[in-house]
Design a protein around this motif. Structure first.
Motif, PDB file in Angstrom:
ATOM      1  N   PRO A  13      12.273 -17.446   9.196  1.00 37.13           N
ATOM      2  CA  PRO A  13      13.238 -18.443   8.720  1.00 37.13           C
ATOM      3  C   PRO A  13      14.554 -17.834   8.256  1.00 37.13           C
ATOM      4  N   GLU A  14      14.487 -16.647   7.642  1.00 37.29           N
ATOM      5  CA  GLU A  14      15.714 -16.020   7.156  1.00 37.29           C
ATOM      6  C   GLU A  14      16.617 -15.507   8.285  1.00 37.29           C
ATOM      7  N   GLU A  15      16.099 -15.502   9.503  1.00 38.12           N
ATOM      8  CA  GLU A  15      16.900 -15.104  10.665  1.00 38.12           C
ATOM      9  C   GLU A  15      17.663 -16.273  11.280  1.00 38.12           C
ATOM     10  N   LEU A  16      17.433 -17.474  10.752  1.00 37.85           N
ATOM     11  CA  LEU A  16      18.116 -18.650  11.288  1.00 37.85           C
ATOM     12  C   LEU A  16      19.595 -18.640  10.947  1.00 37.85           C
ATOM     13  N   ASP A  17      20.385 -19.084  11.877  1.00 40.58           N
ATOM     14  CA  ASP A  17      21.797 -19.334  11.641  1.00 40.58           C
ATOM     15  C   ASP A  17      21.878 -20.511  10.655  1.00 40.58           C
ATOM     16  N   PRO A  18      22.806 -20.496   9.699  1.00 38.08           N
ATOM     17  CA  PRO A  18      22.883 -21.588   8.717  1.00 38.08           C
ATOM     18  C   PRO A  18      23.098 -22.973   9.343  1.00 38.08           C
ATOM     19  N   VAL A  19      23.787 -23.041  10.457  1.00 37.32           N
ATOM     20  CA  VAL A  19      23.989 -24.331  11.128  1.00 37.32           C
ATOM     21  C   VAL A  19      22.670 -24.811  11.721  1.00 37.32           C
ATOM     22  N   GLU A  20      21.959 -23.916  12.406  1.00 36.91           N
ATOM     23  CA  GLU A  20      20.651 -24.271  12.959  1.00 36.91           C
ATOM     24  C   GLU A  20      19.699 -24.683  11.846  1.00 36.91           C
ATOM     25  N   GLU A  21      19.748 -23.973  10.737  1.00 31.59           N
ATOM     26  CA  GLU A  21      18.892 -24.284   9.600  1.00 31.59           C
ATOM     27  C   GLU A  21      19.162 -25.700   9.086  1.00 31.59           C
ATOM     28  N   ALA A  22      20.425 -26.047   8.931  1.00 26.69           N
ATOM     29  CA  ALA A  22      20.785 -27.388   8.455  1.00 26.69           C
ATOM     30  C   ALA A  22      20.306 -28.459   9.426  1.00 26.69           C
ATOM     31  N   ILE A  23      20.519 -28.228  10.718  1.00 25.04           N
ATOM     32  CA  ILE A  23      20.117 -29.198  11.745  1.00 25.04           C
ATOM     33  C   ILE A  23      18.607 -29.347  11.783  1.00 25.04           C
ATOM     34  N   LEU A  24      17.887 -28.244  11.747  1.00 25.95           N
ATOM     35  CA  LEU A  24      16.421 -28.318  11.792  1.00 25.95           C
ATOM     36  C   LEU A  24      15.843 -28.976  10.544  1.00 25.95           C
ATOM     37  N   ARG A  25      16.439 -28.723   9.408  1.00 28.42           N
ATOM     38  CA  ARG A  25      15.977 -29.389   8.186  1.00 28.42           C
ATOM     39  C   ARG A  25      16.188 -30.892   8.284  1.00 28.42           C
ATOM     40  N   LEU A  26      17.351 -31.286   8.738  1.00 26.93           N
ATOM     41  CA  LEU A  26      17.670 -32.707   8.876  1.00 26.93           C
ATOM     42  C   LEU A  26      16.718 -33.372   9.878  1.00 26.93           C
ATOM     43  N   ALA A  27      16.529 -32.753  11.032  1.00 25.22           N
ATOM     44  CA  ALA A  27      15.648 -33.323  12.055  1.00 25.22           C
ATOM     45  C   ALA A  27      14.196 -33.372  11.583  1.00 25.22           C
ATOM     46  N   THR A  28      13.768 -32.356  10.864  1.00 24.87           N
ATOM     47  CA  THR A  28      12.394 -32.348  10.342  1.00 24.87           C
ATOM     48  C   THR A  28      12.199 -33.486   9.356  1.00 24.87           C
ATOM     49  N   LEU A  29      13.183 -33.691   8.491  1.00 24.75           N
ATOM     50  CA  LEU A  29      13.104 -34.829   7.570  1.00 24.75           C
ATOM     51  C   LEU A  29      12.978 -36.137   8.346  1.00 24.75           C
TER      52      LEU A  29
END
Length: 140
Positions: free
Chosen positions: A74-90
């Protein structure tokens, strides 16, 4: 509410989540900044607030939910990808009123809009794997 208003809500929520992740400012402050610096007249405000606050309040749970599907740390994720994946997971977990295909497609579009050149492929791959578990009833 019109699909375009939800699309705009997702875009602004993604920007807000990115800003929140990078600045570590309180989510209420980020929300206020987004709301006062953008034309919110064509935004589904309720959806925007639900996404932004939902991710912020459940970030650890969402990270644990998506972690098995990442294929990297998870710490290797790009911050933009992280935000998008968090939003989509929600959305996949909470918003069963939104079909999973819409969630994935919108996340891909967000990655194309805000992410690196190949981000959309990564986001698509992760969510395609996740949806098999998170929305298994809808897929069958």
């Amino acid at each position: 509410m019109k699909p375009a208003a939800r699309k705009k809500a997702r875009q602004l929520a993604t920007q807000g989540l990115y800003a929140w992740q990078m600045s570590k400012n309180p989510i209420a402050q980020v929300e206020l900044t987004i709301a006062t610096t953008n034309d919110m007249s064509k935004v589904d405000m309720e959806y925007f607030q639900a996404l932004l606050n939902g991710v912020a309040s459940r970030v650890d749970e969402l990270d644990e939910t998506i972690k098995p599907y990442l294929g990297r740390l998870p710490e290797e994720l790009d911050p933009v990808e992280e935000a998008i994946l968090r939003l989509a997971t929600l959305e996949l977990v909470e918003r069963i009123d939104t079909p999973f295909k819409v969630v994935i497609n919108e996340a891909i579009e967000l990655a194309k809009l805000f992410g690196a050149e190949e981000s959309h492929k990564f986001v698509n791959g992760v969510l395609d794997k996740a949806v098999k578990t998170l929305r298994k009833d809808e897929r069958s």
